[in-house]
Design an enzyme around this catalytic site. Structure first.
Site, short mmCIF file in Angstrom:
data_model
loop_
_atom_site.label_atom_id
_atom_site.label_comp_id
_atom_site.label_asym_id
_atom_site.label_seq_id
_atom_site.Cartn_x
_atom_site.Cartn_y
_atom_site.Cartn_z
N GLY A 149 0.70 -1.30 0.19
CA GLY A 149 -0.02 -0.10 0.08
C GLY A 149 0.72 1.24 0.12
O GLY A 149 2.02 1.34 -0.53
N LEU A 186 0.37 3.73 -2.19
CA LEU A 186 1.16 3.56 -3.31
C LEU A 186 1.61 5.12 -3.91
O LEU A 186 1.20 6.01 -3.38
CB LEU A 186 -0.11 3.18 -4.30
CG LEU A 186 -1.04 1.71 -3.80
CD1 LEU A 186 -1.92 1.59 -5.11
CD2 LEU A 186 0.03 0.89 -3.87
N HIS A 197 4.78 2.24 -7.74
CA HIS A 197 3.61 1.29 -7.93
C HIS A 197 2.74 1.45 -8.96
O HIS A 197 2.36 0.43 -9.69
CB HIS A 197 2.68 1.23 -6.56
CG HIS A 197 3.39 1.24 -5.23
ND1 HIS A 197 3.57 2.45 -4.34
CD2 HIS A 197 3.99 -0.25 -4.74
CE1 HIS A 197 4.24 1.68 -3.28
NE2 HIS A 197 4.51 0.25 -3.56
N SER A 214 9.65 6.13 -3.03
CA SER A 214 9.46 5.22 -1.96
C SER A 214 8.19 5.70 -1.04
O SER A 214 8.32 6.72 -0.67
CB SER A 214 10.86 4.75 -1.25
OG SER A 214 10.54 4.36 0.14
#
Ligand code: PAF
Length: 291
Positions: free
Chosen positions: A33, A35, A39, A188
């Site tokens: 998660g 995101l 992602h 990140s």
């Protein structure tokens, strides 16, 4: 595109089995998660290459050490759902730990040896066992698919690929390039821990690796220790960084080569900056191998 969020493992398995029975290919993006653009690029690629793009959104307690940031790890399921749908995901698994392990802490652990001995494996004891245990479970639940992982976690990508190969899982692992901010900082979820002042210097990690890459590719330096020292020195020159490691490895076994010779090597570094622990990596091809 509409996205279906599932929290129950049996329903997830049925949904993906039904897709395959209808002749559709499945692209899976395992995530914790929080995101971000990295992602999103994995989900977009899964959606471009497969008929059904699916992601898992689960903060895996098994891969956090006792003094790590499990409690603080950013969570926002509604936003994840929106971003995943925008990137083209049709299915999202978001279970609770109790749904993942109804019998409590698992008695089974999946361990890849060798590749996990150094770097992240050494800095974070037990981390990779936690990663491979959950990824093995998620892949087993999801069935035959292409599974997309970012190169940002380069050692994780190697460890998961090895596990899939060793266990003959019906999965094709696809490594995808790191997505970066304009100044080079790798995206990140943990960048959220950086203060504005820390964020202003955070791309030094990327630039230290670039300095190491230049030593190999332009100055034909062949001693890995010399390159490692240069990366650590460049990074440590900003006093707010506390360097965990700077390493030159052979990507096949994650060991330091005796000499940087004719093949590609990987440069990896990890450092703490305030509350964040940042990692990054890049490939370097020695001048001799470029002709
Ligand atoms: O890279 C991550 O986000 C995690 O390590 C993963 C692969 C989803 C396993 O929890």
């Amino acid at each position: 595109m509409a996205i279906e969020v599932i929290d129950d493992l049996a329903t997830w398995r049925r949904a993906l089995d039904a897709s395959r029975s209808a002749g559709l290919s499945v692209g899976l993006v395992p995530t914790m998660g929080a995101l971000h653009g990295g992602h999103m690029s994995l989900i977009r690629r899964a959606a471009a290459e497969c008929d059904v793009a699916a992601l898992t959104d689960y903060v895996n307690p098994l891969q956090f050490g006792p003094s790590e940031d499990l409690g603080a790890y950013p969570k926002n399921l509604l936003r994840d759902r929106e971003l995943a749908a925008e990137a083209g995901a049709q299915l999202m698994l978001a279970p609770s730990p109790e749904q993942v392990w109804p019998d409590g802490e698992p008695s089974t652990s999946v361990r890849v040896s060798g590749l996990t001995d150094r770097l992240e494996g050494e800095a974070r004891p037990g981390h990779f066992d936690g990663v491979t245990t959950i990824v093995c479970k998620l892949l087993s639940l999801s069935g035959p698919c292409r599974a997309y992982f970012g190169e940002k976690d380069y050692q994780q990508l190697a460890v998961v690929s090895r596990m899939v190969s060793d266990l003959s899982l019906p999965v094709q692992v696809v490594g995808c390039p790191t997505v970066r901010e304009v100044d080079g900082l790798a995206l990140s979820s943990r960048n959220a821990y950086l203060s504005p002042d820390e964020r202003a210097v955070a791309s030094r990690l990327y630039h230290s690796l670039l300095a190491g890459k230049r030593l190999i590719e332009e100055d034909a330096v062949t001693d890995p220790a010399c390159v490692e020292a240069a990366i650590a020195e460049h990074l440590g020159a900003e006093r707010r960084f506390s360097v965990d490691y700077a390493a030159v490895v052979d990507p096949a076994d994650f060991k330091r080569p005796e000499r940087i010779g004719s093949g590609e090597v990987r440069l990896l570094a990890a450092a703490r900056l305030g509350k964040a622990r940042l990692i990054d990596n890049m490939a370097a091809t020695p001048a001799a191998a470029q002709q």
